[in-house]
Design a protein around this motif. Structure first.
Motif, PDB file in Angstrom:
ATOM      1  N   ASN A  47       5.704  -1.216   3.891  1.00  0.00           N
ATOM      2  CA  ASN A  47       6.406  -2.976   3.061  1.00  0.00           C
ATOM      3  C   ASN A  47       6.864  -3.311   1.924  1.00  0.00           C
ATOM      4  OD1 ASN A  47       3.883  -3.657   1.067  1.00  0.00           O
ATOM      5  ND2 ASN A  47       2.773  -4.189   3.196  1.00  0.00           N
ATOM      6  N   ASP A 103      11.652 -10.380   0.554  1.00  0.00           N
ATOM      7  CA  ASP A 103      11.796  -8.908   1.974  1.00  0.00           C
ATOM      8  C   ASP A 103      13.148  -9.595   3.106  1.00  0.00           C
ATOM      9  OD1 ASP A 103      10.466  -9.815   3.957  1.00  0.00           O
ATOM     10  OD2 ASP A 103       8.781  -9.080   3.469  1.00  0.00           O
ATOM     11  N   GLN A 141       1.703  -8.780  -1.428  1.00  0.00           N
ATOM     12  CA  GLN A 141       2.027  -8.053  -0.659  1.00  0.00           C
ATOM     13  C   GLN A 141       1.935  -6.571  -1.535  1.00  0.00           C
ATOM     14  OE1 GLN A 141       6.081  -6.851   1.143  1.00  0.00           O
ATOM     15  NE2 GLN A 141       5.619  -8.308   2.927  1.00  0.00           N
ATOM     16  N   TRP A 199       6.977 -10.723  -1.290  1.00  0.00           N
ATOM     17  CA  TRP A 199       6.504  -9.556  -1.626  1.00  0.00           C
ATOM     18  C   TRP A 199       5.980  -9.393  -2.759  1.00  0.00           C
ATOM     19  CZ3 TRP A 199       6.916  -7.506  -6.053  1.00  0.00           C
ATOM     20  CH2 TRP A 199       9.183  -7.752  -6.942  1.00  0.00           C
ATOM     21  N   ARG A 206       5.424   1.068   8.872  1.00  0.00           N
ATOM     22  CA  ARG A 206       6.140   1.709   7.963  1.00  0.00           C
ATOM     23  C   ARG A 206       5.891   1.478   6.824  1.00  0.00           C
ATOM     24  NH1 ARG A 206      11.980   2.385   9.743  1.00  0.00           N
ATOM     25  NH2 ARG A 206      11.433   4.244  11.896  1.00  0.00           N
ATOM     26  N   GLU A 231       4.399  -2.541  -0.758  1.00  0.00           N
ATOM     27  CA  GLU A 231       3.844  -1.039  -0.752  1.00  0.00           C
ATOM     28  C   GLU A 231       5.097  -0.165  -1.149  1.00  0.00           C
ATOM     29  OE1 GLU A 231       0.713  -1.057   2.896  1.00  0.00           O
ATOM     30  OE2 GLU A 231       2.905  -1.602   3.151  1.00  0.00           O
ATOM     31  N   ILE A 245      13.942  -0.889   4.651  1.00  0.00           N
ATOM     32  CA  ILE A 245      13.565  -1.369   3.333  1.00  0.00           C
ATOM     33  C   ILE A 245      14.795  -0.804   3.304  1.00  0.00           C
ATOM     34  CG2 ILE A 245      12.433  -1.096   1.642  1.00  0.00           C
ATOM     35  CD1 ILE A 245      10.115  -1.430   2.196  1.00  0.00           C
ATOM     36  N   SER A 279      12.678 -10.159   6.164  1.00  0.00           N
ATOM     37  CA  SER A 279      12.147 -10.881   6.648  1.00  0.00           C
ATOM     38  C   SER A 279      11.869 -12.671   5.808  1.00  0.00           C
ATOM     39  CB  SER A 279      10.823 -10.620   7.310  1.00  0.00           C
ATOM     40  OG  SER A 279       9.794 -10.718   7.076  1.00  0.00           O
TER      41      SER A 279
END
Length: 470
Positions: free
Chosen positions: A271, A299, A308, A305, A269, A274, A180, A301
């Motif tokens: 995300n 994020d 998430q 998020w 890892r 998180e 990140i 990609s």
């Protein structure tokens, strides 16, 4: 050369045998005093065997806290400043982040320096075999390296120590946030904090100015990591204490597994959701709106998020926090917008008025032909007593920034009450977030931002205008 080095080595041995306690040289008033432990000395020579490094390096300084090694091309003159720097930085790091090993070998920092080879640097931790289970920073630079105490030499040395912190804090191997924040974003705030401890206000100011200007392409274009994320969190929530709490929470709650040699390592890892949840826990404040403004809603990609984050709140429910006192509640999410002059492509165009409340610093509202009295109105979905607002400058042309404005509230759009009045304002950076607080307990149905002066351009632009309730 061999004779000179032998004499140098003998002198060092005599020095350490003759002193049981010594004061460590430092680059500032910050010093550390340690007691020599004669039961263990780090090896005088060490054969490098990692990556393309194959130098036989020689120890030139050590105490219970650090061991410094040079290759044969590093000058032995004007380089002793490195001893104090690594010693002070490492002592402070262990004080604030905890130990990095449970013995003299593992808890010591081994700092290796090269001249005319291996440009840049890399770290190693006591939890990995590559550097013989030692905490290592290994740096190389060009001719006359390490003799001038350049900003790069200072900051690069501290930068590499930051990677030991993220990769071995609390006795857990791995850096679950690395995907990140990448190689340098965490390092920037760590370096800034070390300079604060060392009392090096000169270079700290240069680091601050450079990092405040810097933007990166991840998780979206023009992300200002230092300016809009790390520095505000650092300043508002306890400085080094909030940085350490992030690693405390990871070690306490994020999934780990045990390797065959008994080492604990993170299973995976983080995300983005998180990441925001754990940082919110470290700050004790909900940083989701701050994250939305700093990073956008996706994020690296391209995944959203926010789901998430909601899952992270469920998966790691032990981590709790309150509202972020900087932003409070965002009122503008479903507000009706009206402008006295619209962008030529309409409100939903690329630079239309709808961009003012989309929580995206990379978008903006732009109008050609600004005249004093230009106004933007918001009618929130529910009448609310607003007591703060946020403005974000555009991505280019500082002369288009608002310089003076009046914020007003109304019940009927006919009679307006002045809530805040600003003159001679300026934005130092592009996409800079500024928050303005004012006393107000009255619930208004409508709010109006009346811009009375631009910063010099005949046009006007603004990335965000968000109404807040704190």
């Amino acid at each position: 050369m061999t004779t000179r080095l032998s004499i140098y080595f003998i002198a060092f041995i005599m020095f350490f045998y003759s002193c049981s306690e010594k004061t460590i040289p430092s680059t500032s008033a910050a010093t550390a005093t340690v007691t020599a432990d004669t039961s263990f000395y780090p090896p005088y020579t060490w054969q490098e065997h990692w990556f393309d490094h194959r130098q036989l390096i020689k120890r030139v300084y050590f105490n219970n806290n650090v061991a410094v090694y040079f290759d044969d091309d590093v000058s032995r003159e004007k380089t002793s400043w490195l001893f104090g720097l690594v010693d002070s930085a490492w002592a402070y790091t262990k004080k604030e982040y905890g130990s990095f090993g449970n013995s003299d070998t593992t808890n010591r920092l081994f700092a290796i320096f090269h001249t005319n080879k291996y440009g840049g640097g890399h770290p190693g931790t006591y939890l990995a075999s590559r550097h013989d289970f030692r905490n290592v920073i290994d740096l190389g630079a060009g001719a006359n390296a390490w003799t001038n105490q350049t900003d790069w030499e200072l900051s690069a040395t501290i930068h590499e120590i930051s990677h030991i912190v993220e990769g071995a804090s609390k006795g857990v191997k791995e850096s679950p946030a690395f995907d990140i924040w990448g190689d340098s974003k965490w390092a920037e705030i760590y370096v800034y904090d070390i300079y604060d401890y060392l009392g090096r206000k000169d270079i700290q100011k240069r680091v601050f100015d450079e990092c405040m200007e810097k933007t990166d392409a991840y998780p979206r274009a023009n992300t200002a990591w230092f300016r809009n994320w790390f520095f505000p969190i650092y300043e508002q929530y306890g400085k080094v204490k909030v940085l350490n709490r992030f690693f405390d929470l990871l070690a306490a709650h994020f999934p780990k597994r045990q390797e065959t040699n008994g080492t604990l390592t993170y299973e995976r890892r983080l995300n983005m959701g998180e990441f925001i949840h754990f940082w919110s826990g470290a700050a004790g404040a909900d940083l989701s709106i701050r994250a939305q403004l700093a990073f956008g809603e996706k994020d690296r990609s391209g995944a959203d998020w926010w789901p998430q984050l909601e899952k992270a709140k469920s998966d790691f429910s032990e981590i709790t926090y309150k509202a972020d006192s900087t932003y409070g509640a965002i009122i503008s999410k479903r507000a009706l917008l009206e402008v006295s002059k619209e962008n030529e492509n309409g409100p939903n165009g690329k630079e239309g008025s709808s961009k003012l409340t989309d929580l995206d610093n990379n978008s903006k509202f732009f109008v050609k032909g600004f005249s004093p009295g230009f106004s933007i109105q918001q009618t929130p979905a529910n009448s609310t007593a607003v007591n703060a607002y946020l403005l974000t400058s555009g991505n280019d042309v500082p002369a288009r920034d608002p310089k003076a404005w009046v914020l007003e509230g109304s019940q009927d759009k006919l009679t307006w009450t002045v809530l805040d009045n600003k003159t001679n304002q300026s934005f130092t950076y592009r996409n800079e977030i500024k928050i303005f607080n004012f006393p107000n307990k009255v619930t208004y149905k409508h709010y109006r931002l009346r811009i009375t002066e631009a910063a010099g351009s005949p046009d006007i632009q603004l990335s965000e205008w968000q109404l807040l309730r704190k």
